[in-house]
Design an enzyme around this catalytic site. Structure first.
Site, PDB file in Angstrom:
ATOM      1  N   GLY A  37      -8.367   8.462  47.257  1.00  0.00           N
ATOM      2  CA  GLY A  37      -8.083   8.046  48.628  1.00  0.00           C
ATOM      3  C   GLY A  37      -6.968   7.037  48.739  1.00  0.00           C
TER       4      GLY A  37
ATOM      5  N   SER B 258      -0.890   5.825  38.521  1.00  0.00           N
ATOM      6  CA  SER B 258      -0.444   4.799  37.553  1.00  0.00           C
ATOM      7  C   SER B 258      -1.556   4.479  36.553  1.00  0.00           C
ATOM      8  CB  SER B 258       0.031   3.537  38.271  1.00  0.00           C
ATOM      9  OG  SER B 258      -0.893   3.066  39.218  1.00  0.00           O
TER      10      SER B 258
ATOM     11  N   PRO C 191       0.818  -1.220   0.000  1.00  0.00           N
ATOM     12  CA  PRO C 191       0.000   0.000   0.000  1.00  0.00           C
ATOM     13  C   PRO C 191       0.844   1.259   0.000  1.00  0.00           C
ATOM     14  CG  PRO C 191      -0.022  -1.029   2.163  1.00  0.00           C
ATOM     15  CD  PRO C 191       0.684  -1.983   1.245  1.00  0.00           C
TER      16      PRO C 191
END
Length: 635
Positions: free
Chosen positions: A473, A542, A112
């Site tokens: 928390g 994270s 392509p």
């Protein structure tokens, strides 16, 4: 009748024998969008008489339905098989076609041209001997032409046909064609492509495809078919190199036979040859070479065989069997060139899977040394690699692997990178050389190990990985858990996101790349603390699953406990203890998780605590209870 049948069978056998002796040329067509690659291949198939009557009838019908040539045969439809390709008139996937002439056999890969599908172009080029780089005579040398040519050079193709296509649309203008040739050769010289044959042609009209065009009397070079039939290729080059067999399967049908199956990537082998198994380094002698037809006295590069050894040697899938006199190198850190093929950028420190030959290992990539501007060949500073960018990077693996430099052997020096979460191929690379540190740095064995330290402390080591949105928390719960562990006589340490950024990670910002590096460093520190026998608690957003998977993979099974502090964004934003959400909403804080940076929630955490239905104290009790259930702390 029997006599006629015998004659036909004899003729077929003679034809097949003659066909088998023909050399095979693999080539690709590449270039920018709508340069006419598929049309050119379709014309080659048509001119080489490789189409049956029913195929011709089908292509004539398809040309009326899908074609763009006003009812004439649209040769591109012979290659563009996907409906999307026919509707859009572009090539998306790599299409392989076989054809043959009286002089040679061919396998052509139509790759392509669209920038989005550069990854497919690399796939097609990986086994080719020749690249046919097409240029639309009306447009000249484009960025994608340069990118594909640079990739052709990287992949190791040295013979290039510069096919200046659609010359019929510029009335075969000699000056325009020579200008394109000059422009391309000037660029090609910068990247080391020197073996270039320029052919002006028209895939649609057939000019200089098989027969020389009468419309270009000034051109005296070969037709495309003549070049493909006569260009020299060294089919025995790999057979001259040292022996390499990549073990794909260990064949053990019974207690009397243990064979190692795989493709011979280089060299040749005979019974009695001395070989080395890598990366272990054990040596033995080849006892037998077994193929479908039985035992063989010789096997060469390109053949798939089974070999047995004279000694009992521990060999697994992914190992490399090499000539003992010229083995491959073994290392776990390299310099490499990487072509990035994913929409998501390549981020330094993020863990990926690396597949080299038949072996798959864990890998991380350092910050690119530089990336290449394919227009100017300039080396640019880079923090990451985006889609279709090419960069030189150092790469580190979790274990040593055998390899050869890519310029020596494509099979043992090329690799792909795989996303650990989606299993998608995201990059392709070429190994240059092992880093010196790979050979100079070795793990040092110690007499006091993790087990001994844990026994002394009276509890098991573990990582308690608290993850969740800002304001969920995490730090509050982790602090309560550590207080309870301390009261129970357990040795622990809490790594809090904000605290770590004041020291270990104070050089990192909050970009996606910096977040990845932030978690990587914390994961490595956590691993060391677990090895010391501690219970280490980490309280970090994270946000990415891949980095949490990296942290999990650094410690032993059962030592990583992922705790999702699950708080809806609206609740966390309402709390906004630090005022960070308000800043993010005002545009004063970029890359803030939950606002303009994503959070990928754990799919199967060891523990999920919902802070909208329980207090921080109750959540901490749940964590401590889980540790007791697993026997990590005393009941």
């Amino acid at each position: 009748m029997a006599h006629v049948s015998d004659l036909i069978a004899t003729d077929i056998q003679a034809y097949l024998a003659q066909h088998e002796k023909k050399s095979l040329l693999r080539f690709i067509t590449c270039g920018s969008v709508d340069d006419g690659k598929s049309t050119l291949i379709g014309r080659l198939l048509y001119e080489s008489k490789m189409l049956f009557d029913d195929q011709l009838a089908a292509i004539e019908a398809d040309s009326k339905k899908w074609g763009t040539q006003g009812g004439d045969i649209d040769f591109a439809l012979l290659v563009d098989g996907l409906a999307a390709e026919r509707e859009q008139g572009i090539t998306i996937d790599v299409a392989y076609r076989f054809f043959s002439t009286d002089r040679r056999k061919f396998i052509v890969a139509d790759t392509p041209g669209h920038e989005q599908y550069t990854r497919n172009m690399i796939t097609g080029a990986s086994t080719a001997d020749v690249a046919v780089v097409l240029i639309d005579a009306r447009k000249g040398v484009l960025t994608q032409t340069r990118r594909h040519s640079y990739l052709v050079h990287l992949i190791g193709i040295r013979k290039v046909v510069l096919a200046i296509n659609k010359v019929d649309l510029i009335d075969c203008d000699e000056a325009a064609i020579r200008k394109i040739d000059e422009d391309y050769r000037a660029f090609a010289a910068q990247i080391g492509l020197t073996d270039i044959t320029t052919i002006p042609l028209s895939g649609l009209k057939g000019d200089n495809i098989v027969e020389r065009s009468d419309r270009m009397p000034w051109y005296h070079g070969p037709t495309l078919m003549a070049f493909l039939e006569t260009c020299e290729i060294d089919e025995t080059r790999l057979q001259k190199d040292p022996f390499r067999l990549q073990v794909q399967w260990v064949n053990r049908p019974n207690l009397d036979f243990r064979g190692f199956c795989g493709l011979i990537a280089a060299g040749s082998v005979r019974p009695g040859d001395r070989v080395r198994v890598q990366p272990s380094g054990r040596e033995s002698t080849v006892a037998r070479i077994v193929a479908l037809e039985g035992d063989r006295p010789l096997a060469v590069a390109g053949e798939s065989v089974t070999i047995t050894l004279a000694d009992e040697v521990d060999i697994s899938r992914g190992d490399l069997i090499s000539a003992a006199s010229a083995p491959a190198e073994v290392a776990d850190q390299f310099e490499s060139t990487i072509v990035w093929m994913a929409d998501e950028p390549m981020l330094p420190g993020r863990p990926y899977l690396l597949k080299i030959g038949t072996r798959t290992v864990n890998a991380t990539i350092t910050e690119p040394k530089y990336k290449v501007n394919v227009n100017t060949m300039e080396h640019l500073a880079a923090k990451k690699l985006d889609l279709n960018e090419i960069g030189v990077c150092n790469i580190a693996l979790d274990r040593p692997v055998p390899f050869d430099a890519y310029e020596v052997n494509r099979d043992t020096g090329g690799f792909i990178l795989i996303d650990r979460m989606s299993n998608n191929t995201v990059g392709a690379g070429m190994l240059h050389f092992a880093l010196r540190r790979s050979h100079n740095i070795h793990l040092q064995a110690h007499d006091i190990d993790k087990s001994a330290r844990s026994t002394l402390m009276g509890h098991g080591p573990a990582v308690l990985w608290f993850t969740g949105l800002s304001g969920a928390g995490k730090s509050t719960i982790a602090n309560l858990v550590e207080k309870k562990l301390h009261a129970a006589g357990c040795h622990s340490y809490l790594l809090d996101g904000d605290n770590v950024r004041h020291g270990l990670n104070k050089d990192l910002g909050f970009t996606e790349a910096d977040r990845v590096e932030n978690v990587r460093r914390v994961a490595e520190v956590s691993r060391l603390m677990v090895d010391a026998g501690l219970i280490v608690l980490t309280a970090f957003i994270s946000p990415f699953r891949s980095e949490r998977a990296l942290a999990r993979g650094l410690v032993a099974e059962g030592e990583f406990i992922e705790i999702h502090v699950d708080t809806p964004l609206a609740v966390a934003e309402q709390r906004d203890v630090k005022g960070l959400y308000k800043k993010a909403r005002r545009g004063e804080l970029a890359n803030f998780t939950g606002i303009d940076s994503p959070y990928e929630a754990p799919e199967t955490p060891e523990l999920r605590v919902d802070t909208t239905t329980m207090t921080a104290e109750e959540a901490a009790d749940r964590v401590v209870a889980l540790l007791r259930e697993r026997g990590l702390i005393p009941s």
